[in-house]
Scaffold this active site. Structure first.
Site: not given
Ligand SMILES: Cc1cc2nc3c(=O)[nH]c(=O)nc-3n(C[C@H](O)[C@H](O)[C@H](O)COP(=O)(O)OP(=O)(O)OC[C@H]3O[C@@H](n4cnc5c(N)ncnc54)[C@H](O)[C@@H]3O)c2cc1C
Length: 401
Positions: A126-127, A159, A242
């Protein structure tokens, strides 16, 4: 997925599953290999699937028994009672649930059983570097080429990508419509030359997630779920599942060598802090949250069974994130100054440190706490929607970054 409940009585169900476990379960699987790829585990899970105990709520055509939730719970209780793995996957096996709900019959015939038995390993694609919280902004593209789609782009935080056979992929298939309307959802084969996986190192020292580079990777059109450009709906349902799993289950202490490591009251007693009035309050709060969260998750599951992608799941996931952080704080307080120690000689402190760091798994993965709050605000409390300037314009015209 809804099917008429089986005419068996609850006692019939209990008697049948108990007798089957008595005849088949030997409790001789090496504990460390419980959820691994060991041949013993594979053989056991195949047996559970053949006996139709793995996904009881599903219809008979797909390895199930059409059990009601209450009947399936009985099966899960009996499996838990003898510590046998494999039951209840219709509640917890995100990939199988998504395939069952949205996959073509051909795809289900090819993959469903292997996913339930663990012979097919999965991951979530996804991400992306520019699309995490806002998954509707994905820029990985999938373009039709005869019987396949050809995929180009980059995913991150994936992951389990190193060992996965398939990834649940969201990719853009139409750039001329608004962002939510041009996304499709695929089961992408991972073992091909167009998929390059690079591991990332986590703060806990582990390497569970990865970057995934997709260069002319191919996915058969048969592996498209929910229809072309209809991926957003599939994704919402998969994310809700999930979150429901994350809201219910969380990883415990890393070493988990003895039962007391998981029992907070036993830990407080062991540390000689059980009569400390402040710590008792904290302890009661964590245990109270756990109980309320379990009840809330049961309510959310009931909603999901009616076919809606329940936003109440977000409450459970947010609650679990809070519980894990509070629990880590409590463990640290119970140990006092000794909590700064780590390593094999100090297992309790090592657990406390690991749990404090690993709590971020739940508060970021599957959608951050802030995003869960937005969902709860908008869909549960009915607050005005967060402004989204790019919601209704063709994705091609949305500014990147
Ligand atoms: C242990 C772990 C396993 C994971 N496994 C997977 C996986 O298997 N597959 C996969 O695809 N992804 C995976 N992820 C990714 C995870 O889904 C993303 O890290 C998460 O959705 C946040 O996206 P980002 O890191 O791009 O942060 P960003 O979207 O850049 O966000 C950065 C900060 O801004 C805040 N923010 C962003 N938008 C808003 C809003 N509209 N309102 C308020 N606050 C906001 C967020 O809360 C965060 O604090 C995993 C993450 C972790 C920690």
């Amino acid at each position: 997925m809804t099917s008429a409940a089986s005419p068996m009585t609850d006692e019939d169900v209990r008697g049948k599953v108990r007798a089957w476990l008595r005849d088949n379960w030997k409790d001789d699987l090496p504990r460390a290999a419980q959820w691994s790829t060991s041949p013993e585990m594979r053989a056991w899970l195949n047996k559970v699937v053949d006996a139709r105990w793995a996904v009881n709520r599903w219809p008979a055509a797909w390895y199930g028994r059409g059990f009601s939730d209450a009947q399936a719970e009985i099966v899960e209780q009996e499996f838990r009672a003898v510590r046998a793995p494999g039951a209840g996957q219709d509640k917890t096996q995100l990939y199988a649930i998504t395939a069952l709900s949205f996959g073509t019959d051909a795809m289900k015939h090819r993959l469903l059983r292997g996913i339930i038995t663990g012979e097919i390993a999965m991951c979530l694609l996804y991400s992306e570097p520019g699309a995490g919280s806002d998954l509707a902004g994905v820029r990985t593209r999938a373009e039709r080429d005869r019987e396949d789609f050809v995929v180009n782009g980059q995913k991150v935080w994936t992951s389990g990508a190193m060992t996965a056979d398939y990834g649940m992929l969201i990719a853009r298939t139409d750039w001329d419509v608004p962002k939510h309307q041009g996304i499709s959802f695929f089961f992408l084969p991972m073992k091909q030359s167009g998929v390059e996986v690079r591991p990332l190192r986590q703060v806990t020292g582990e390497s569970h997630f990865n970057e995934v580079f997709l260069t002319d990777a191919r996915v058969p059109a048969e592996n498209l779920l929910g229809g072309l450009n209809k991926g957003w709906r599939v994704l919402q349902t998969a994310l809700a599942y999930e979150r429901s799993v994350m809201g219910e289950m969380a990883r415990g202490p890393r070493r988990n060598a003895d039962g007391a490591a998981n029992d907070l009251v036993a830990l407080a007693r062991e540390a000689g802090r059980l009569s400390d009035p402040v710590l008792r309050q904290q302890l009661a709060r964590v245990l109270g949250y756990r109980r309320v969260n379990a009840l809330n998750n049961a309510r959310a599951k009931a909603d999901l069974e009616t076919g809606t992608s329940s936003s109440i799941m977000s409450l459970g996931k947010l609650a679990m994130s809070r519980i894990l952080h509070e629990e880590a704080r409590l463990r640290t307080a119970l140990l006092g100054a000794g909590s700064v120690l780590e390593g094999d000689a100090f297992p309790r402190a090592d657990d406390a440190n690991f749990l404090a760091l690993n709590a971020y798994f739940t508060s970021i993965g599957g959608g951050t706490d802030q995003i869960q709050r937005n969902i709860i605000g908008e869909r549960v409390l009915g607050l005005p929607k967060e402004p989204e300037v790019d919601r209704d314009i063709p994705f091609r015209d949305v500014r990147a970054g």
